[in-house]
Design a protein around this motif. Structure first.
Motif: not given
Ligand SMILES: Cc1cc2nc3c(=O)[nH]c(=O)nc-3n(C[C@H](O)[C@H](O)[C@H](O)COP(=O)(O)O)c2cc1C
Length: 144
Positions: A40, A89-92, A99, A38, A133, A131
């Motif tokens: 990111y 952190v949400w990692l898609g 992935r 993955h 938005r 934040i």
């Molecule tokens: C479906 C989805 C997939 C995401 N995938 C990643 C990811 O692979 N790596 C990462 O660092 N953040 C990931 N994020 C986090 C977003 O980048 C983050 O929520 C967005 O930039 C806004 O920042 P905040 O949540 O800190 O306000 C993901 C968020 C969502 C909803």
């Protein structure tokens, strides 16, 4: 973790199908290997835990709704962890096929189970101001 997963499983699902599975990952070797599949997810090298939220195609009764159900569970994990003072952190994962394949192989996930999202969980090193938005242009009243 039990509190976080209780919140996850309290999420709404289509027809209450609850066709989800959760893999709690705390093994350092596995956490360190996730960035190989993955691109990111490098914060996992420092995070003590992650939860993989999956959809189970065998228990799904309302076909095609599992990504939304799993997204609701994932958001609940984020909120519950935050309420406990943890950072996430949400990692898609789904729908990026490479992935999905990589995570399946690394964690031994069967073919009928789709990894939808990983959540990195840890103790936040920093805090950010809230934040806002809100964007009035995105809001449509009654019709488009
Ligand atoms: C479906 C989805 C997939 C995401 N995938 C990643 C990811 O692979 N790596 C990462 O660092 N953040 C990931 N994020 C986090 C977003 O980048 C983050 O929520 C967005 O930039 C806004 O920042 P905040 O949540 O800190 O306000 C993901 C968020 C969502 C909803």
């Amino acid at each position: 973790m039990k509190q976080v997963l209780t919140a996850a499983m309290a999420a709404p699902t289509a027809a209450n199908q609850q066709a989800w599975e959760f893999v709690v990952i705390t093994d350092r070797k596995i956490l360190d290997a996730i960035p190989d599949v993955h691109p990111y997810s490098r914060m996992l090298l420092e995070a003590p835990a992650a939860v993989l939220v999956c959809g189970n195609l065998e228990t799904e009764t309302r076909e095609g709704y599992y990504p939304q159900d799993c997204a609701a569970a994932t958001q609940n994990i984020l909120l519950a962890a935050h309420a406990l003072g943890l950072g996430t952190v949400w990692l898609g994962v789904h729908p990026r096929e490479e992935r999905v394949t990589g995570v399946r192989k690394l964690l031994g996930i069967p073919a009928h189970v789709v990894p939808v999202a990983l959540v990195a969980i840890g103790h936040p090193a920093e805090s950010h101001p809230r934040i806002d938005r809100y964007d009035e242009k995105k809001v449509h009243r009654d019709t488009w």
